[in-house]
Write an enzyme that holds these catalytic residues in place. Structure first.
Site, PDB file in Angstrom:
ATOM      1  N   GLU A   1       6.889   6.655 -15.525  1.00 59.27           N
ATOM      2  CA  GLU A   1       7.485   6.742 -16.850  1.00 59.27           C
ATOM      3  C   GLU A   1       7.177   8.087 -17.511  1.00 59.27           C
ATOM      4  OE1 GLU A   1       5.819   2.447 -16.580  1.00 59.27           O
ATOM      5  OE2 GLU A   1       5.514   4.393 -15.596  1.00 59.27           O
TER       6      GLU A   1
ATOM      7  N   CYS B   1       2.282  -0.014 -17.777  1.00 58.07           N
ATOM      8  CA  CYS B   1       0.894  -0.410 -18.011  1.00 58.07           C
ATOM      9  C   CYS B   1       0.589  -0.357 -19.508  1.00 58.07           C
ATOM     10  CB  CYS B   1      -0.067   0.484 -17.226  1.00 58.07           C
ATOM     11  SG  CYS B   1      -0.043   2.222 -17.719  1.00 58.07           S
TER      12      CYS B   1
ATOM     13  N   TRP C   1       4.553   3.400  28.504  1.00 58.43           N
ATOM     14  CA  TRP C   1       5.463   3.545  27.371  1.00 58.43           C
ATOM     15  C   TRP C   1       6.704   2.698  27.610  1.00 58.43           C
ATOM     16  CZ3 TRP C   1       4.307   5.544  22.835  1.00 58.43           C
ATOM     17  CH2 TRP C   1       5.338   5.771  21.922  1.00 58.43           C
TER      18      TRP C   1
ATOM     19  N   ARG D   1       3.997   4.886  10.011  1.00 61.23           N
ATOM     20  CA  ARG D   1       2.685   5.504   9.785  1.00 61.23           C
ATOM     21  C   ARG D   1       2.687   6.362   8.520  1.00 61.23           C
ATOM     22  NH1 ARG D   1       0.770   7.741  15.769  1.00 61.23           N
ATOM     23  NH2 ARG D   1       0.648   5.703  16.823  1.00 61.23           N
TER      24      ARG D   1
ATOM     25  N   THR E   1      -7.796   0.455  23.383  1.00 62.85           N
ATOM     26  CA  THR E   1      -6.604   1.293  23.275  1.00 62.85           C
ATOM     27  C   THR E   1      -6.975   2.770  23.303  1.00 62.85           C
ATOM     28  OG1 THR E   1      -5.361  -0.382  22.041  1.00 62.85           O
ATOM     29  CG2 THR E   1      -4.668   1.904  21.763  1.00 62.85           C
TER      30      THR E   1
ATOM     31  N   ASP F   1      -5.399   4.972  26.265  1.00 70.46           N
ATOM     32  CA  ASP F   1      -4.345   5.917  25.855  1.00 70.46           C
ATOM     33  C   ASP F   1      -4.869   7.241  25.297  1.00 70.46           C
ATOM     34  OD1 ASP F   1      -2.450   4.009  26.537  1.00 70.46           O
ATOM     35  OD2 ASP F   1      -2.370   3.164  24.514  1.00 70.46           O
TER      36      ASP F   1
ATOM     37  N   GLY G   1      -4.809  -3.211  20.873  1.00 74.29           N
ATOM     38  CA  GLY G   1      -3.964  -3.837  21.877  1.00 74.29           C
ATOM     39  C   GLY G   1      -3.885  -5.341  21.790  1.00 74.29           C
TER      40      GLY G   1
ATOM     41  N   SER H   1      -6.349 -11.632  17.970  1.00 72.02           N
ATOM     42  CA  SER H   1      -7.380 -11.969  16.987  1.00 72.02           C
ATOM     43  C   SER H   1      -6.811 -11.999  15.572  1.00 72.02           C
ATOM     44  CB  SER H   1      -8.530 -10.952  17.069  1.00 72.02           C
ATOM     45  OG  SER H   1      -9.166 -11.008  18.335  1.00 72.02           O
TER      46      SER H   1
END
Length: 373
Positions: free
Chosen positions: A56, A79, A174, A188, A200, A204, A303, A309
């Site tokens: 704003e 706010c 890949w 990302r 991982t 990798d 992975g 999990s």
């Protein structure tokens, strides 16, 4: 309320402004604002970073005297408290705004309707709920963080038609194409942090950075689960020229000497968390710790054990699955391990589904819990 075509049109513009701040504003929400006079856009603004002026304020400063008697469209309720910046509701009233159109009420306990109430008390017309679902979806990470103190968790994977994320166990592989890769780097760029297991990194040796064609991407905070601190000190992720830190989570019994070596490295943080009843790191404790750091969104890239999990503990909010049109065979790594399902009634079903093509791949996107309830 019934949204008018005019209000919808300008709120869409405010949403477009708000999206410019994706991945940059945590622990604050992404907010866009548009000042309109006689159905003509006078100015636009968006929140760029926590601690800096809100949307704003940017829009009102650009509008100047033209804000008097105008309508301001804001994706989130202004706010009404003094934090790192003054209250926006007071600035809106002081600017002489005649009407305020709000996408949705702010769930922050410090606001929660008080901004709208203050504006009405100043004789300003306030309309709430225009494109509310779109405005809410934009800030699900903020809403989860402000409500539960944990980041919004997005599970991402690229897999084959037969559900494999590699062709051989313990080997990199890949699956998806270039279009999917660009989409992943776009994710990302808009999320605060990215998490993988130590396995991982071993297989990798990734950098977990954001690589976009225009080189304007922002690297997420990198999070590694390594209960025994077995990560090699030569791992690429520990030697990046990136402003984003790398955070390792380990168990209370992890080697103290290795912890000190890692903590002494540039931009590397190590945190101990308790283990859960299954012997793995307590993922909820990990999420709470990240939330305390102001991280509102987390991309979980695997992975298989990590995916299993997070799903088993009910900690995944949204899923992005990139499916390549190929069969990887039975020797590869499955998408998920450690997630026993007894039948269809126990299966984890996605809702709010969206399917799209990404080059030759198919992107399946959905939520494990309805975020709009």
């Amino acid at each position: 309320m019934t949204d008018s075509p005019t209000d919808i049109r300008f709120m869409r513009l405010a949403l477009r402004e708000a999206r410019k701040g994706l991945g940059r504003t945590s622990p604050n929400p992404c907010v866009g604002a548009v000042v309109v006079q006689d159905d003509t856009v006078v100015s636009c603004g968006y929140h760029k970073k926590a601690g800096t002026p809100h949307a704003e304020i940017h829009a009102l400063r650009k509008a100047g005297d033209r804000a008097r008697g105008a309508t301001i469209y804001v994706t989130l309720e202004p706010c009404n408290h003094t934090g790192r910046t003054p209250p926006c509701s007071h600035a809106v009233a002081a600017a002489g705004i005649r009407r305020v159109v709000v996408g949705m009420q702010d769930p922050n306990p410090l606001v929660r309707g008080s901004g709208n109430q203050y504006l009405r008390e100043q004789g300003i017309e306030v309309a709430v709920g225009v494109l509310e679902r779109e405005c809410r979806d934009l800030n699900l990470p903020f809403f989860k963080h402000i409500t539960f103190g944990m980041p919004f968790v997005v599970m991402k994977a690229g897999m084959s038609l037969d559900g494999r994320i590699s062709y051989q166990q313990g080997q990199p592989g890949w699956m998806t194409g270039e279009c999917s890769s660009k989409k992943v780097h776009g994710l990302r760029n808009t999320l605060d942090a990215i998490l993988v297991g130590r396995g991982t990194i071993t297989v990798d040796n990734p950098s977990l950075t954001t690589r976009l064609p225009d080189k304007r991407g922002r690297d997420p905070v990198r999070v590694i689960l390594d209960s025994r601190l077995q990560l090699s000190l030569e791992s690429k992720i520990l030697h990046l020229a990136s402003p984003a830190p790398t955070i390792l989570f380990c168990s209370p019994s992890a080697d103290e000497k290795k912890k000190k070596l890692l903590s002494a490295m540039n931009n590397v943080l190590v945190h101990r968390v308790d283990c859960d009843e299954d012997g793995g790191l307590d993922l909820r404790a990990v999420l709470v710790c990240l939330g305390e750091m102001g991280i509102c969104s987390l991309l979980v890239e695997g992975g298989a054990t990590v995916h299993g999990s997070f799903l088993r503990k009910g900690l995944v909010d949204r899923v992005f699955l990139f499916i390549a049109p190929l069969f990887a065979g039975s020797s590869g790594t499955p998408l998920v391990s450690g997630l026993p399902i007894g039948g269809r009634n126990e299966a984890l079903a996605l809702r709010n589904l969206h399917y799209s093509r990404c080059g030759n791949d198919m992107l399946v996107q959905g939520d494990l819990f309805d975020p709009f309830l």
